[in-house]
Design a protein around this motif. Structure first.
Motif, mmCIF file in Angstrom:
data_model
loop_
_atom_site.group_PDB
_atom_site.id
_atom_site.type_symbol
_atom_site.label_atom_id
_atom_site.label_comp_id
_atom_site.label_asym_id
_atom_site.label_seq_id
_atom_site.Cartn_x
_atom_site.Cartn_y
_atom_site.Cartn_z
ATOM 1 N N ALA A 94 -3.410 -2.442 -5.161
ATOM 2 C CA ALA A 94 -3.858 -1.657 -4.005
ATOM 3 C C ALA A 94 -4.904 -0.618 -4.403
ATOM 4 O O ALA A 94 -5.909 -0.427 -3.707
ATOM 5 C CB ALA A 94 -2.655 -0.961 -3.351
ATOM 6 N N GLU A 95 -4.682 0.037 -5.551
ATOM 7 C CA GLU A 95 -5.626 1.065 -6.002
ATOM 8 C C GLU A 95 -6.977 0.462 -6.373
ATOM 9 O O GLU A 95 -8.032 1.042 -6.091
ATOM 10 C CB GLU A 95 -5.039 1.829 -7.200
ATOM 11 C CG GLU A 95 -3.850 2.709 -6.863
ATOM 12 C CD GLU A 95 -4.191 3.772 -5.829
ATOM 13 O OE1 GLU A 95 -5.186 4.497 -6.021
ATOM 14 O OE2 GLU A 95 -3.471 3.870 -4.826
ATOM 15 N N LYS A 119 0.813 -1.227 0.000
ATOM 16 C CA LYS A 119 0.000 0.000 0.000
ATOM 17 C C LYS A 119 0.843 1.272 0.000
ATOM 18 O O LYS A 119 0.313 2.372 0.105
ATOM 19 C CB LYS A 119 -0.933 -0.008 1.218
ATOM 20 C CG LYS A 119 -1.934 -1.157 1.198
ATOM 21 C CD LYS A 119 -2.797 -1.156 2.450
ATOM 22 C CE LYS A 119 -3.751 -2.356 2.442
ATOM 23 N NZ LYS A 119 -4.569 -2.410 3.671
ATOM 24 N N LYS A 163 -8.867 -0.323 -3.283
ATOM 25 C CA LYS A 163 -9.404 0.893 -2.662
ATOM 26 C C LYS A 163 -10.648 1.401 -3.387
ATOM 27 O O LYS A 163 -11.469 2.084 -2.789
ATOM 28 C CB LYS A 163 -8.332 1.987 -2.654
ATOM 29 C CG LYS A 163 -7.313 1.828 -1.530
ATOM 30 C CD LYS A 163 -6.502 3.087 -1.309
ATOM 31 C CE LYS A 163 -5.474 3.290 -2.384
ATOM 32 N NZ LYS A 163 -4.581 4.438 -2.106
#
Length: 311
Positions: free
Chosen positions: A208-209, A117, A212
Motif C-alpha cells: 500500500a505504501e 490500506k 501511494k
C-alpha cells in the motif's frame, strides 16, 4: 424548436428511447478468491526452496556450524536428492498451515474491519489472529516436516526413518500417543503469530505504501519489492521462536517436553545469541520463499480474474 425535438423523440423506436434514458447498471461486485489459493502458492514456493529450509532446520537442530558445510554434508551422505529429504512433510505442512493462515487472515481482516490500506497495527492484529489459529491446525504437519528434514543429520541409531508424512503421523500416534501431535505447540503458535503478524501484514503494508508513493503500479515489480521487505522483517522477528520450535520438535522423549528447560540449556551452553542461530540460512530461505509465495499468489489471483472474466 421544442416541437421538432419532441417529434424526433417520438419517431425513435421505444426500445432505443428506454436504453437512452435508462440508468447505468451497477458495477459487478467482485467475488472473493478461493480460500485455498494461498496454500497452493505456499506449497509451490516451499517445494522450490526446500533445500534451503532443510539446511536451516539442520543447523538449528544439530551441531552443524556453517550453511555450506551442512549442504556438503547432506550431499556427501545422501546425494543431491538428499537436499529434498522430507519434502512430503513440507507439503503436508503447507496444505494445512498455509491454507489455514491465508484464509484466517482474510476472515480476521473482515472481523476487525481492516483492509490492505489499513494502519500497520490493524494488519498486524489480523495477522496475529490468523497465526494463532494456523499454528494449532498446522502443528502436526510442522512436527513431521521438522523430523523428516532433520533425520539424516542424526546418527543412524537415532534416526526415525519415516517413509513419508502419512507414515510419520501414524507412527507418532502409535509410538508416542495422540498427545505427541501437540508437541511444541506453544512455541509453534507463538512463532506462527509472529510470522503472520510480520510477513502477511508487512506485505500488505509495504504494498500500500509503495503504491501511494507513485513510483509503482500494481504489477510484478511492486509485488517483488513489497515481498522482499516483508521477508526481511519476518526473518528477524521470528528467529528466536523458530530456533526453539526446531529444537523442541526434533527432540524425542522427555528431552523436548519443556520449553523453559530447552531455553535454560541452550542459554547455558551457547549464550543468548543461540536465538539467532541460523539467521542467515533462515533469511536465505525465507526471503525467496516469501517472494515466491506472494508473487505466485498474485499471479494465481490474476488467473482467477481471467477465468471469471474480471480482467
Amino acid at each position: 424548436m421544442s416541437k421538432t425535438i419532441e417529434q424526433s423523440a417520438a419517431a425513435l423506436p421505444a426500445n432505443v428511447v428506454e436504453k437512452t434514458i435508462a440508468a447505468p447498471s451497477p458495477a459487478k461486485k467482485k467475488q472473493p478468491y478461493p480460500f485455498w489459493l494461498g496454500g497452493v502458492a505456499a506449497t509451490i514456493a516451499a517445494s522450490i526452496t526446500h533445500p534451503l529450509d532443510l539446511t536451516k532446520v539442520r543447523l538449528q537442530a544439530t551441531g552443524d556450524k556453517r550453511m555450506i558445510e551442512s549442504v556438503r554434508k547432506t550431499v556427501r551422505t545422501a546425494g543431491v536428492l538428499g537436499l529434498f529429504d522430507g519434502i512430503s512433510g513440507t507439503w503436508l505442512r503447507q496444505m494445512t498451515y498455509s491454507i489455514c493462515r491465508f484464509w484466517a487472515y482474510d476472515e480476521s481482516k473482515k472481523l476487525i474491519g481492516a483492509n490492505e490500506k489499513s494502519p500497520a497495527w490493524q494488519l498486524a492484529l489480523a495477522g496475529g489472529m490468523a497465526g494463532g489459529i494456523a499454528g494449532v491446525v498446522g502443528n502436526p504437519g510442522e512436527i513431521i516436516m521438522v523430523r523428516m528434514q532433520g533425520d539424516f543429520a542424526k546418527p543412524p541409531e537415532k534416526r526415525l526413518n519415516y517413509k513419508n508424512c502419512l507414515s510419520g503421523l501414524y507412527r507418532m500416534i502409535r509410538e508416542e500417543g495422540v498427545s505427541s501431535l501437540g508437541r511444541g505447540v506453544g512455541p509453534n503458535v507463538f512463532r506462527s503469530i509472529l510470522m503472520n503478524a510480520s510477513q502477511l501484514a508487512s506485505y500488505d503494508f509495504f504494498k500500500a505504501e509503495l503504491l501511494k508513493s507513485g513510483y509503482f503500479d500494481d504489477n510484478i515489480y511492486l509485488h517483488t519489492t513489497a515481498s522482499f521487505a516483508a521477508g526481511t522483517v519476518a526473518t528477524t522477528v521470528c528467529s528466536p521462536a523458530d530456533v526453539l520450535k526446531s529444537r523442541i520438535m526434533s527432540a524425542s522423549g522427555a528431552e523436548g517436553r519443556s520449553t523453559m528447560q530447552m531455553i535454560r540449556t541452550s542459554m547455558r551452553n551457547e549464550g543468548a545469541m543461540f536465538m539467532f542461530k541460523g539467521w542467515l540460512p533462515a533469511w536465505t530461505r525465507l526471503q525467496p520463499t516469501t517472494m515466491l509465495i506472494f508473487i505466485t499468489l498474485e499471479q494465481l489471483k490474476r488467473g482467477v480474474d481471467w477465468y471469471r472474466g474480471d480482467l
